[in-house]
Design a protein around this motif. Structure first.
Motif, PDB file in Angstrom:
ATOM      1  N   PHE A  38       0.862  -1.182   0.000  1.00 45.56           N
ATOM      2  CA  PHE A  38       0.000   0.000   0.000  1.00 45.56           C
ATOM      3  C   PHE A  38       0.900   1.234   0.000  1.00 45.56           C
ATOM      4  CE2 PHE A  38      -2.166  -3.443   2.128  1.00 45.56           C
ATOM      5  CZ  PHE A  38      -3.421  -3.452   1.540  1.00 45.56           C
ATOM      6  N   ASP A  39       0.831   2.022  -1.056  1.00 44.02           N
ATOM      7  CA  ASP A  39       1.655   3.226  -1.135  1.00 44.02           C
ATOM      8  C   ASP A  39       0.956   4.408  -0.473  1.00 44.02           C
ATOM      9  OD1 ASP A  39       3.832   2.118  -2.341  1.00 44.02           O
ATOM     10  OD2 ASP A  39       3.320   2.772  -4.374  1.00 44.02           O
ATOM     11  N   PRO A  40       1.684   5.203   0.294  1.00 38.49           N
ATOM     12  CA  PRO A  40       1.098   6.376   0.949  1.00 38.49           C
ATOM     13  C   PRO A  40       1.003   7.564  -0.002  1.00 38.49           C
ATOM     14  CG  PRO A  40       3.396   6.157   1.574  1.00 38.49           C
ATOM     15  CD  PRO A  40       3.079   4.976   0.700  1.00 38.49           C
ATOM     16  N   THR A  41       0.017   7.546  -0.877  1.00 43.21           N
ATOM     17  CA  THR A  41      -0.182   8.637  -1.825  1.00 43.21           C
ATOM     18  C   THR A  41      -1.182   9.670  -1.296  1.00 43.21           C
ATOM     19  OG1 THR A  41      -1.878   7.315  -2.949  1.00 43.21           O
ATOM     20  CG2 THR A  41       0.366   7.184  -3.810  1.00 43.21           C
ATOM     21  N   ALA A  42      -1.694   9.432  -0.097  1.00 40.59           N
ATOM     22  CA  ALA A  42      -2.644  10.329   0.568  1.00 40.59           C
ATOM     23  C   ALA A  42      -2.552  10.046   2.069  1.00 40.59           C
ATOM     24  CB  ALA A  42      -4.065  10.094   0.042  1.00 40.59           C
ATOM     25  N   GLY A  71       4.481   1.418   1.625  1.00 36.47           N
ATOM     26  CA  GLY A  71       5.572   1.806   0.739  1.00 36.47           C
ATOM     27  C   GLY A  71       6.181   3.149   1.062  1.00 36.47           C
ATOM     28  N   GLY A  72       6.954   3.199   2.134  1.00 34.76           N
ATOM     29  CA  GLY A  72       7.626   4.445   2.466  1.00 34.76           C
ATOM     30  C   GLY A  72       8.601   4.882   1.398  1.00 34.76           C
ATOM     31  N   ALA A  73       9.151   3.926   0.642  1.00 37.42           N
ATOM     32  CA  ALA A  73      10.065   4.249  -0.462  1.00 37.42           C
ATOM     33  C   ALA A  73       9.308   4.455  -1.768  1.00 37.42           C
ATOM     34  CB  ALA A  73      11.101   3.135  -0.628  1.00 37.42           C
ATOM     35  N   THR A  88       2.467  14.182  -8.417  1.00 40.58           N
ATOM     36  CA  THR A  88       3.167  15.214  -7.660  1.00 40.58           C
ATOM     37  C   THR A  88       3.978  14.539  -6.565  1.00 40.58           C
ATOM     38  OG1 THR A  88       1.404  16.819  -8.058  1.00 40.58           O
ATOM     39  CG2 THR A  88       2.890  17.263  -6.228  1.00 40.58           C
ATOM     40  N   LEU A  89       5.260  14.841  -6.512  1.00 40.31           N
ATOM     41  CA  LEU A  89       6.117  14.215  -5.507  1.00 40.31           C
ATOM     42  C   LEU A  89       5.971  14.941  -4.180  1.00 40.31           C
ATOM     43  CD1 LEU A  89       9.397  13.527  -7.544  1.00 40.31           C
ATOM     44  CD2 LEU A  89       7.518  11.957  -7.023  1.00 40.31           C
ATOM     45  N   ASN A  90       5.689  14.184  -3.127  1.00 42.05           N
ATOM     46  CA  ASN A  90       5.547  14.750  -1.795  1.00 42.05           C
ATOM     47  C   ASN A  90       6.876  14.685  -1.052  1.00 42.05           C
ATOM     48  OD1 ASN A  90       2.540  15.223  -1.689  1.00 42.05           O
ATOM     49  ND2 ASN A  90       2.559  13.032  -2.159  1.00 42.05           N
ATOM     50  N   THR A  91       7.019  15.519  -0.040  1.00 40.00           N
ATOM     51  CA  THR A  91       8.266  15.558   0.710  1.00 40.00           C
ATOM     52  C   THR A  91       8.422  14.305   1.562  1.00 40.00           C
ATOM     53  OG1 THR A  91       7.297  16.644   2.643  1.00 40.00           O
ATOM     54  CG2 THR A  91       8.093  18.068   0.848  1.00 40.00           C
ATOM     55  N   THR A  92       9.645  14.033   1.971  1.00 38.62           N
ATOM     56  CA  THR A  92       9.917  12.877   2.830  1.00 38.62           C
ATOM     57  C   THR A  92       9.132  12.973   4.129  1.00 38.62           C
ATOM     58  OG1 THR A  92      12.148  12.727   1.899  1.00 38.62           O
ATOM     59  CG2 THR A  92      11.755  11.590   3.983  1.00 38.62           C
ATOM     60  N   GLU A  93       9.020  14.184   4.678  1.00 39.82           N
ATOM     61  CA  GLU A  93       8.304  14.366   5.937  1.00 39.82           C
ATOM     62  C   GLU A  93       6.818  14.043   5.781  1.00 39.82           C
ATOM     63  OE1 GLU A  93      10.388  16.568   4.566  1.00 39.82           O
ATOM     64  OE2 GLU A  93      12.058  16.308   5.974  1.00 39.82           O
ATOM     65  N   VAL A  94       6.230  14.534   4.703  1.00 41.68           N
ATOM     66  CA  VAL A  94       4.797  14.287   4.466  1.00 41.68           C
ATOM     67  C   VAL A  94       4.543  12.797   4.264  1.00 41.68           C
ATOM     68  CG1 VAL A  94       2.926  14.588   2.788  1.00 41.68           C
ATOM     69  CG2 VAL A  94       4.226  16.563   3.585  1.00 41.68           C
ATOM     70  N   VAL A  95       5.348  12.154   3.432  1.00 40.35           N
ATOM     71  CA  VAL A  95       5.159  10.719   3.184  1.00 40.35           C
ATOM     72  C   VAL A  95       5.357   9.928   4.474  1.00 40.35           C
ATOM     73  CG1 VAL A  95       6.073   8.703   1.962  1.00 40.35           C
ATOM     74  CG2 VAL A  95       5.764  10.871   0.742  1.00 40.35           C
ATOM     75  N   GLY A  96       6.322  10.331   5.303  1.00 40.17           N
ATOM     76  CA  GLY A  96       6.535   9.651   6.572  1.00 40.17           C
ATOM     77  C   GLY A  96       5.321   9.740   7.486  1.00 40.17           C
ATOM     78  N   MET A 121       3.993  -6.022  10.046  1.00 44.00           N
ATOM     79  CA  MET A 121       3.978  -4.805   9.245  1.00 44.00           C
ATOM     80  C   MET A 121       5.384  -4.507   8.749  1.00 44.00           C
ATOM     81  SD  MET A 121       1.569  -2.372   8.489  1.00 44.00           S
ATOM     82  CE  MET A 121       0.494  -2.219   9.925  1.00 44.00           C
ATOM     83  N   VAL A 122       5.524  -4.220   7.456  1.00 48.58           N
ATOM     84  CA  VAL A 122       6.842  -3.914   6.894  1.00 48.58           C
ATOM     85  C   VAL A 122       6.775  -2.618   6.095  1.00 48.58           C
ATOM     86  CG1 VAL A 122       7.679  -6.297   6.843  1.00 48.58           C
ATOM     87  CG2 VAL A 122       6.361  -5.419   4.908  1.00 48.58           C
ATOM     88  N   ASN A 123       7.938  -1.967   5.958  1.00 49.17           N
ATOM     89  CA  ASN A 123       8.055  -0.704   5.241  1.00 49.17           C
ATOM     90  C   ASN A 123       9.255  -0.812   4.312  1.00 49.17           C
ATOM     91  OD1 ASN A 123       8.501   1.927   4.371  1.00 49.17           O
ATOM     92  ND2 ASN A 123       8.254   2.857   6.388  1.00 49.17           N
ATOM     93  N   ASN A 124       9.046  -0.657   3.010  1.00 50.45           N
ATOM     94  CA  ASN A 124      10.148  -0.869   2.070  1.00 50.45           C
ATOM     95  C   ASN A 124      11.235   0.205   2.153  1.00 50.45           C
ATOM     96  OD1 ASN A 124       8.878   1.246   0.666  1.00 50.45           O
ATOM     97  ND2 ASN A 124       8.020  -0.123  -0.904  1.00 50.45           N
ATOM     98  N   LEU A 125      10.987   1.282   2.892  1.00 45.84           N
ATOM     99  CA  LEU A 125      12.046   2.260   3.091  1.00 45.84           C
ATOM    100  C   LEU A 125      13.174   1.674   3.946  1.00 45.84           C
ATOM    101  CD1 LEU A 125      12.713   5.243   2.415  1.00 45.84           C
ATOM    102  CD2 LEU A 125      11.755   5.856   4.650  1.00 45.84           C
ATOM    103  N   ASP A 126      12.852   0.655   4.761  1.00 43.11           N
ATOM    104  CA  ASP A 126      13.851   0.056   5.653  1.00 43.11           C
ATOM    105  C   ASP A 126      15.003  -0.577   4.882  1.00 43.11           C
ATOM    106  OD1 ASP A 126      12.312   0.866   7.766  1.00 43.11           O
ATOM    107  OD2 ASP A 126      11.401  -1.099   8.129  1.00 43.11           O
TER     108      ASP A 126
END
Length: 423
Positions: A38-42, A71-73, A88-96, A121-126
């Motif tokens: 699940f990507d954090p697009t919102a 999908g943090g990455a 639209t690319l969101n900032t690292t802070e917003v996506v976090g 729970m896993v986060n691909n940014l890891d």
């Protein structure tokens, strides 16, 4: 009859494609590990995301080990699937921040405390963040053919129009790396996704084969549409979100309650954890008496209970009944009443202003376009204030008529509602 997970998914219309159904059935004879991304697009997931999330939950209920992935990455990059232009690319802070909110939402649907097969729970940014660009290109990128990537529908359609950036073009590589990493870390051998993700998922299978000389599985779920051909999960106001601040629990309940008669049984199959026997009984009742809307109510109750809580589901159902004269509006708490009335045509009386007549207020809400039409409703006996009949054309509301000291409900006939807010 012995329960068969794949047969049940087929009956519910939840299988679009599989790599090898025979081999997958063999694999499912024992517990396997699987994931859905699940990507954090919102700031929230929406009801469309529930389709694959509920499939993941069905696998856990059948004894398998689920990995809900946020999908943090990949959320920082953007998936080109189904899009005609760059995200639209969101900032690292917003996506976090969105990652954390979505993790909380996903946790409501999976069992993380099971003694046998707890969800993880896993986060691909890891695993993506620590990797250098050189490592990514040498260790992962070298396994991908640009020719094959260009043939992907989402990519080729974009190339025919305005083109695609390298950022979104690389999404398939990142998602494939997720599958490889989960295979190595958790022995994950099944990825589930929407049918528009088939190319990305099978690219991950190919990466596992190239790097690990191993095989795994893919299963996709059909993209859900409504019987009239319109997009599922959309209303005139936009997407139907799980976050109560973005879609109120009342509006969420009403979305399911107002499902088209031709959709409701299909929605029960997809979104309910009721058994086949229970759903078929509801289907029979719906066919015999569609006006009773029993299937619609069961669907709305179950989903609102799952997404919000059984207590909130009960409150918003009572609010829905009360608005249409089947309950006492005065018993509703202010937050439930406010969320219910927010969905109605409304007008506001500023603090200190004279309170208009019922006729004037109905016109102000836009439910009718003239005072003469509003007066005719009163004469014909179809005018109501807070479910009490209005008998005089010059009836003027008093402050004591406002529920919770703030709201009044106007009703024209049986179904047309409007709200008045006292400032």
């Amino acid at each position: 009859m012995t329960y068969d997970l794949l047969d049940d998914l087929k009956w519910r219309g939840l299988i679009a494609q599989t790599t090898d159904e025979v081999e997958l059935r063999k694999a499912l004879a024992k517990p396997i590990t699987l994931y859905v991304g699940f990507d954090p697009t919102a700031p929230s997931i929406h009801v469309g995301n529930l389709v694959v999330l509920f499939v993941l939950r069905r696998f856990q209920l059948a004894g398998h080990n689920p990995l809900p992935l946020v999908g943090g990455a990949t959320g920082l990059v953007g998936d080109p699937s189904g899009k005609n232009e760059e995200r639209t690319l969101n900032t690292t802070e917003v996506v976090g921040q969105w990652v954390d909110r979505i993790k909380g939402q996903l946790s409501k649907f999976m069992d993380f405390e099971s003694s046998k097969n707890p969800a993880v729970m896993v986060n691909n940014l890891d695993w993506t963040a620590p990797m250098s660009a050189i490592e990514f290109l040498r260790d992962i990128g070298k396994h991908f053919s640009v020719n094959q990537m260009l043939n992907k529908d989402a990519v080729s359609s974009r190339l025919e129009k305005d083109g695609i950036s390298y950022t979104e073009f690389s999404y398939q590589v990142l998602q494939s790396m997720d599958y490889l990493e989960l295979y190595k870390r958790y022995n994950c051998t099944l990825q589930i996704g929407g049918s528009d993700q088939w190319g990305n998922i099978t690219a991950g299978l190919d990466l596992i084969r190239r790097v690990e000389s191993a095989s795994a599985h893919a299963l996709t779920v059909p993209l859900l549409t409504k019987a009239d051909g319109t997009k599922f999960g959309k209303t005139a106001g936009g997407s139907v979100w799980l976050d109560p601040e973005m879609t109120s629990p009342y509006a969420f309940f009403q979305y399911w309650l107002n499902s088209d008669d031709n959709d409701v049984i299909n929605f029960l199959k997809v979104f309910s954890f009721k058994s086949r026997t229970e759903i078929e009984a509801l289907e029979s009742a719906h066919t015999a008496n569609p006006g009773a809307r029993e299937a619609h109510r069961e669907l709305a109750r179950e989903l609102t209970s799952l997404v919000h809580s059984p207590e909130i589901a009960a409150r918003v159902e009572e609010a829905a009944r009360a608005l249409f004269g089947q309950g006492d509006l005065a018993t509703l708490d202010e937050s439930t009443l406010a969320s219910a009335l927010a969905e109605l045509p409304h007008t506001r009386i500023e603090k200190g202003a004279e309170i208009p007549t019922w006729v004037d207020l109905l016109v102000a809400t836009g439910v009718v376009d003239s005072k003469s039409a509003a007066r005719r409703i009163v004469k014909e006996g179809g005018a109501y204030l807070n479910n009490e009949k209005v008998v005089g054309e010059d009836f003027r509301l008093q402050k004591t008529d406002f529920l919770c000291g703030k709201y009044a409900v106007l009703r024209k006939g049986k179904r047309d509602l409007a709200a008045v807010e006292l400032g």
